[in-house]
Design a protein around this motif. Structure first.
Motif, mmCIF file in Angstrom:
data_model
loop_
_atom_site.group_PDB
_atom_site.id
_atom_site.type_symbol
_atom_site.label_atom_id
_atom_site.label_comp_id
_atom_site.label_asym_id
_atom_site.label_seq_id
_atom_site.Cartn_x
_atom_site.Cartn_y
_atom_site.Cartn_z
ATOM 1 N N UNK A 107 -4.159 3.740 15.488
ATOM 2 C CA UNK A 107 -5.288 4.649 14.297
ATOM 3 C C UNK A 107 -6.111 4.188 14.667
ATOM 4 N N UNK A 108 -6.565 3.584 15.772
ATOM 5 C CA UNK A 108 -8.199 3.142 15.723
ATOM 6 C C UNK A 108 -9.570 2.045 15.189
ATOM 7 N N UNK A 109 -8.404 1.641 14.185
ATOM 8 C CA UNK A 109 -9.069 0.789 13.010
ATOM 9 C C UNK A 109 -9.275 -1.158 13.811
ATOM 10 N N UNK A 110 -8.685 -1.057 14.920
ATOM 11 C CA UNK A 110 -8.561 -2.178 15.898
ATOM 12 C C UNK A 110 -8.587 -1.481 17.213
ATOM 13 N N UNK A 118 -9.856 -0.047 -2.330
ATOM 14 C CA UNK A 118 -8.817 0.293 -3.188
ATOM 15 C C UNK A 118 -9.032 -0.211 -4.965
ATOM 16 N N UNK A 158 -10.899 -9.880 14.762
ATOM 17 C CA UNK A 158 -9.775 -10.387 13.020
ATOM 18 C C UNK A 158 -8.601 -10.588 13.769
ATOM 19 N N UNK A 170 -17.404 -6.689 20.443
ATOM 20 C CA UNK A 170 -18.217 -7.228 19.262
ATOM 21 C C UNK A 170 -18.184 -7.936 17.969
ATOM 22 N N UNK A 189 -14.010 -3.647 18.678
ATOM 23 C CA UNK A 189 -12.972 -5.081 17.566
ATOM 24 C C UNK A 189 -11.897 -5.844 18.144
ATOM 25 N N UNK A 202 -18.801 -3.053 9.222
ATOM 26 C CA UNK A 202 -17.774 -2.596 10.836
ATOM 27 C C UNK A 202 -16.793 -2.287 10.192
ATOM 28 N N UNK A 203 -16.312 -3.134 9.402
ATOM 29 C CA UNK A 203 -14.801 -2.854 8.527
ATOM 30 C C UNK A 203 -15.653 -1.113 8.258
ATOM 31 N N UNK A 235 -15.345 1.350 10.901
ATOM 32 C CA UNK A 235 -13.665 1.328 12.085
ATOM 33 C C UNK A 235 -12.673 1.804 10.894
ATOM 34 N N UNK A 236 -12.586 0.905 10.062
ATOM 35 C CA UNK A 236 -11.344 0.432 9.695
ATOM 36 C C UNK A 236 -11.166 1.982 8.236
ATOM 37 N N UNK A 237 -12.162 1.940 7.988
ATOM 38 C CA UNK A 237 -12.817 3.105 6.135
ATOM 39 C C UNK A 237 -11.874 2.506 5.393
ATOM 40 N N UNK A 238 -12.075 0.859 5.315
ATOM 41 C CA UNK A 238 -10.760 -0.275 4.665
ATOM 42 C C UNK A 238 -11.684 -1.405 4.219
ATOM 43 N N UNK A 239 -11.383 -2.777 3.834
ATOM 44 C CA UNK A 239 -11.825 -3.625 4.020
ATOM 45 C C UNK A 239 -13.160 -3.984 3.754
ATOM 46 N N UNK A 282 0.522 -1.419 -0.310
ATOM 47 C CA UNK A 282 0.356 0.027 -0.174
ATOM 48 C C UNK A 282 0.879 1.176 0.001
ATOM 49 N N UNK A 338 -2.726 -0.929 13.330
ATOM 50 C CA UNK A 338 -4.394 -1.025 13.026
ATOM 51 C C UNK A 338 -5.010 0.007 14.755
#
Lengths: 263, 263
Positions: free
Chosen positions: A198-201, B123, A184, A181, A154, B92-93, B96-100, A123, A195
């Motif tokens: 950056x708050x993604x997990x 992507x 992953x 919730x 998550x 949920x992705x 929270x993740x702004x991807x996937x 990426x 993740x």
């Protein structure tokens, strides 16, 4: 020690190494049928580590390098300036998925984390931090993590740890998996750590990681308020394998106290 | 029925919908603190489904649409031309993740899968297939899957299913997790299916999926030789929730026979 200069240098060689991996990868993929995928990976892993060692020693020969591939000198303490490097975190992803693998580096000065990097090679995404000066996702500052309830969290956890194992009471982790919730698992510790910062997990835990898996991430964690520790709640031991958790500060203590029971 | 034309049309509206989501997303992220994230997602999900319905009805008003958000007419059979659509798989992705997260669509003619799509919105990556004509990852044809040994397989499975549950004997799945090389979980069924059809994972299984989660993927699966079924080994029921597995053909039967014991 000019940390600004060191930071620019580190980012430069990380991006160079990333380009080398993408190039080698793209070339070797074409000859994939002729070569053994495992050998290919081992070679790229080692070559990347040697690339880092050569560049760093040119920059300052007094810097020490602790790397996953063990191509540098033996590092038995964090005295002086120590780079802890994983040239490819997520080897299996590298082989099978051609994505989801990271270069990750932590730079320590007299045992104190100063600069941390997690670079998603495919990426071309860089998570980084300078202690006391904040953390970034590429050019965007990473914000302090907002509180999250465990029921809305998550978390990153591998399925292995909720099955009977020698390291931890899996029954407790089953309760954790049921409480949150969602879960992953990406197969690359540094990706899961990136993740979390950056708050993604909201948390990631593992029963067995090595210093190079977490060194960069621990330094980034501090700047966003994420808590990183081993599963006893102590600092992760940067000279050997250890258990590990990184989490949003609002749930780090709760997970440790209520759901982690080491054997 | 001109499938070539329908394929071009489907790809066009998928890419348009993706752009709309990315735009809405980028705007709404700026006002994130003011809005409830769940409402935001529900709105974008619904608006995307309505966008598809309007475009498809303009193209041919006889086509029926079965969507996750239920914004189309009630679809009780696969007679005629039926689009099965998930406007955002991996909600949920998304939050929270702004991807996937994926847009995924399967187009069926008199019950037979003809065109399948899985689109990674952030992507801008499209996995697609036309029955009998092959499958593609963007402009690259997807190859038939090569055989893999179970011991070398990486499989997608959520941690939940290896804990005691009402659907399946988790003890057997624990054996499976211990047998394979590794496990992953991405929180988006269509992403895991896209990974299986492109050889990035070797299997993915779930105890409970809906038609829109799998419709596009099942069609792509055929073209690369992946086997998709419910966990009884029967075709997935496209009009209701069902168990699901997609796998490399060399391990599909083995997993079903040795490791899946439904309750």
């Amino acid at each position: 020690m000019d940390l600004q200069q060191l930071d620019l240098f580190a980012k430069d060689i990380i991006r160079q190494a990333g380009q080398r991996i993408r190039d080698a990868f793209s070339y070797d993929l074409k000859v994939e049928t002729k070569s053994d995928a495992n050998d290919l990976v081992t070679n790229i892993d080692r070559e990347t580590e040697v690339f880092f060692i050569e560049k760093i020693k040119e920059y300052d020969s007094s810097h020490k390098i602790l790397g996953e591939e063990g191509m540098g000198e033996k590092v038995e303490s964090l005295d002086g300036v120590v780079w802890i490097i994983d040239p490819i975190d997520g080897t299996m992803n590298f082989v099978k998925q051609h994505r989801h693998f990271m270069i990750t580096i932590g730079i320590f000065v007299e045992g104190v984390g100063k600069l941390g990097y997690i670079y998603d090679v495919m990426r071309e995404d860089l998570f980084c931090a300078m202690t006391g000066h904040g953390a970034w996702y590429n050019d965007t500052p990473l914000r302090k993590l907002k509180p999250v309830k465990l029921e809305e969290a998550v978390i990153g956890i591998n399925a292995t740890w909720v099955t009977p194992n020698k390291k931890v009471n899996h029954e407790k982790l089953i309760e954790l998996v049921r409480t949150v919730r969602g879960t992953r698992s990406y197969g690359a510790a540094a990706m899961e750590i990136a993740f979390v910062v950056s708050g993604k997990l909201d948390a990631y835990l593992s029963m067995r990681l090595s210093p190079w898996d977490v060194a960069g991430g621990i330094i980034i964690a501090q700047e966003v308020g994420a808590l990183a520790s081993n599963l006893k709640g102590q600092p992760f031991n940067l000279l050997m394998q250890d258990t590990f958790m990184i989490a949003n500060p609002s749930i780090h203590g709760q997970i440790l106290a209520q759901y982690v029971e080491l054997k």
